[in-house]
Write a protein that holds these residues in place. Structure first.
Motif, PDB file in Angstrom:
ATOM      1  N   ILE A   1       0.898  -1.178   0.162  1.00 24.45           N
ATOM      2  CA  ILE A   1      -0.073  -0.090   0.035  1.00 24.45           C
ATOM      3  C   ILE A   1       0.888   1.123  -0.217  1.00 24.45           C
ATOM      4  CG2 ILE A   1      -1.928  -1.034   0.981  1.00 24.45           C
ATOM      5  CD1 ILE A   1      -0.895   0.371   3.820  1.00 24.45           C
ATOM      6  N   ASN A   2       0.374   2.326  -0.633  1.00 21.22           N
ATOM      7  CA  ASN A   2       1.284   3.828  -0.729  1.00 21.22           C
ATOM      8  C   ASN A   2       0.646   4.466   0.113  1.00 21.22           C
ATOM      9  OD1 ASN A   2       2.195   6.094  -1.167  1.00 21.22           O
ATOM     10  ND2 ASN A   2       2.296   5.400  -3.549  1.00 21.22           N
ATOM     11  N   CYS A   3       1.624   4.743   1.154  1.00 27.59           N
ATOM     12  CA  CYS A   3       1.447   5.797   2.401  1.00 27.59           C
ATOM     13  C   CYS A   3       2.308   7.058   2.209  1.00 27.59           C
ATOM     14  CB  CYS A   3       1.443   4.945   3.610  1.00 27.59           C
ATOM     15  SG  CYS A   3       0.432   3.793   4.098  1.00 27.59           S
ATOM     16  N   LYS A   4       1.983   8.015   2.045  1.00 29.02           N
ATOM     17  CA  LYS A   4       2.763   9.300   1.927  1.00 29.02           C
ATOM     18  C   LYS A   4       3.894   9.049   0.956  1.00 29.02           C
ATOM     19  CE  LYS A   4       1.720  11.213   6.372  1.00 29.02           C
ATOM     20  NZ  LYS A   4       2.510  11.944   7.817  1.00 29.02           N
ATOM     21  N   GLY A   5       3.647   8.521  -0.140  1.00 28.54           N
ATOM     22  CA  GLY A   5       4.516   8.146  -1.228  1.00 28.54           C
ATOM     23  C   GLY A   5       5.678   7.131  -0.922  1.00 28.54           C
ATOM     24  N   ASN A   6       5.185   6.083   0.204  1.00 30.92           N
ATOM     25  CA  ASN A   6       6.089   5.224   0.588  1.00 30.92           C
ATOM     26  C   ASN A   6       5.352   3.917   0.417  1.00 30.92           C
ATOM     27  OD1 ASN A   6       8.552   6.556   1.300  1.00 30.92           O
ATOM     28  ND2 ASN A   6       7.473   7.254   3.131  1.00 30.92           N
ATOM     29  N   LEU A   7       5.877   2.749  -0.467  1.00 30.98           N
ATOM     30  CA  LEU A   7       5.484   1.599  -0.492  1.00 30.98           C
ATOM     31  C   LEU A   7       5.756   0.640   0.646  1.00 30.98           C
ATOM     32  CD1 LEU A   7       5.714   0.688  -4.116  1.00 30.98           C
ATOM     33  CD2 LEU A   7       3.859   1.583  -3.180  1.00 30.98           C
ATOM     34  N   ILE A   8       4.488   0.390   1.267  1.00 30.12           N
ATOM     35  CA  ILE A   8       4.787  -0.532   2.711  1.00 30.12           C
ATOM     36  C   ILE A   8       4.211  -2.032   2.170  1.00 30.12           C
ATOM     37  CG2 ILE A   8       3.878  -0.856   4.893  1.00 30.12           C
ATOM     38  CD1 ILE A   8       5.053   1.766   4.401  1.00 30.12           C
ATOM     39  N   ASP A   9       5.136  -2.845   2.284  1.00 32.60           N
ATOM     40  CA  ASP A   9       5.302  -4.068   1.751  1.00 32.60           C
ATOM     41  C   ASP A   9       4.502  -4.862   3.071  1.00 32.60           C
ATOM     42  OD1 ASP A   9       5.754  -6.550   1.000  1.00 32.60           O
ATOM     43  OD2 ASP A   9       7.739  -6.944   1.214  1.00 32.60           O
ATOM     44  N   LEU A  10       3.084  -5.571   2.624  1.00 33.54           N
ATOM     45  CA  LEU A  10       2.612  -6.429   3.585  1.00 33.54           C
ATOM     46  C   LEU A  10       2.639  -7.814   3.250  1.00 33.54           C
ATOM     47  CD1 LEU A  10      -0.536  -3.956   3.539  1.00 33.54           C
ATOM     48  CD2 LEU A  10       1.317  -4.215   5.464  1.00 33.54           C
ATOM     49  N   SER A  11       3.735  -7.940   2.603  1.00 33.11           N
ATOM     50  CA  SER A  11       4.013  -9.626   2.287  1.00 33.11           C
ATOM     51  C   SER A  11       4.323 -10.223   3.704  1.00 33.11           C
ATOM     52  CB  SER A  11       4.988  -9.878   1.178  1.00 33.11           C
ATOM     53  OG  SER A  11       5.909  -9.271   1.408  1.00 33.11           O
ATOM     54  N   THR A  12       5.198  -9.497   4.663  1.00 35.66           N
ATOM     55  CA  THR A  12       5.449  -9.799   5.845  1.00 35.66           C
ATOM     56  C   THR A  12       4.303  -8.815   6.927  1.00 35.66           C
ATOM     57  OG1 THR A  12       7.644  -9.835   5.458  1.00 35.66           O
ATOM     58  CG2 THR A  12       7.106  -9.424   7.648  1.00 35.66           C
ATOM     59  N   PRO A  13       3.712  -9.588   7.699  1.00 33.58           N
ATOM     60  CA  PRO A  13       2.639  -8.895   8.337  1.00 33.58           C
ATOM     61  C   PRO A  13       3.191  -7.692   9.156  1.00 33.58           C
ATOM     62  CG  PRO A  13       2.519 -11.439   8.657  1.00 33.58           C
ATOM     63  CD  PRO A  13       3.803 -11.041   7.897  1.00 33.58           C
TER      64      PRO A  13
END
Length: 273
Positions: free
Chosen positions: A3-15
């Motif tokens: 997901i894109n938060c403030k221009g940063n991609l947060i990888d949720l493949s790791t919880p």
């Protein structure tokens, strides 16, 4: 999955962990605990140090039969806190827990990064269009009615089918408003009996068919403390057990009061994969 938060991609493949910060005097577990900005900042710093990726800030208790709070009061409670937190932690990913579009808008403008809506847009018809305009990630939860009425609305034809259909409809509506980063929350404790909550957890993997990030919030809830005949204060061990089960069944985000213990669940569960 990102997901894109403030221009940063947060990888949720790791919880990931979302720490809970309630600004209400009547929340079921920590209501009234954070009465001033110094207490808030200390708790936020603690949760970040323990490993939280997100901090969820709420100023309207959503426990069963919660007191009504006006929009003005909700804004007065939450905006100064968001500003204070983001001043000290500029890179923090704050989630605003609200079902009101104006509170969502003002919170994002004040520095929040996500909107967490217990009603999936059903309690404010402007919410989905607002989130679409703000272009932020959106958590949509399953609930019937309001916090004041939800526990009278627990009759389902088929529990899992009904909730998945609900999300299919809300996802379709969200798509119309160009909301791209969507997180779904099955809503443990919201318009569900204790038995229904456990059935939902037992079959949690079914929600992966929606192909969306899955957030689980069971932290210290009544499904735990009523089953164990303890209080919310003594429900941490039970929370850890259910969080572990949720991770094994595909949860991507754990929304919790106790970040350190949730991070330990994630670390140990990952060792089994």
């Amino acid at each position: 999955m990102t997901i894109n938060c403030k221009g940063n991609l947060i990888d949720l493949s790791t919880p990931k962990v979302m720490g809970i910060l309630n600004l209400t005097p009547d929340s079921f577990f920590d209501g009234g605990k954070y009465k001033n900005i110094s207490d808030v900042l200390f708790q936020v710093e603690t949760m970040l140090h323990e490993g939280a990726t997100f901090i969820d800030v709420g100023a309207y208790s959503s426990k069963p039969n919660a007191s009504f709070v006006s929009e003005t009061e909700e804004l007065n409670r939450i905006i100064p806190i968001i500003q204070g937190i983001t001043d000290k932690f500029p890179d923090i990913l704050l989630s605003v827990d609200t079902f009101r579009s104006q509170v969502a808008q003002q919170s994002i403008l004040a520095g929040a990064a996500l909107v967490n809506d217990i009603s999936a847009g059903k309690l404010d018809t402007n919410m989905l269009s607002m989130v679409g305009k703000l272009k932020v990630p959106y958590v949509m939860m399953h609930m019937r009615g309001t916090p004041q009425t939800m526990q009278t609305l627990t009759e389902y034809e088929l529990l899992l089918k009904d909730i998945i259909f609900y999300f299919s409809e809300r996802l379709s509506e969200a798509k119309k408003h160009q909301i791209s980063d969507i997180i779904i929350d099955p809503g443990f404790g919201f318009a569900k009996t204790r038995e229904q909550n456990f059935k939902l957890l037992k079959h949690l993997e079914h929600f992966k068919m929606l192909e969306k990030t899955l957030l689980i919030g069971v932290s210290r809830k009544s499904m735990i403390y009523n089953t164990l005949q303890v209080t919310a204060k003594d429900a941490l061990n039970g929370t850890t057990v259910l969080n572990t089960i949720a991770l094994q069944k595909g949860a991507n985000i754990l929304r919790v009061h106790d970040v350190k213990e949730a991070m330990e669940c994630i670390h140990l569960t990952l060792e089994m994969t």
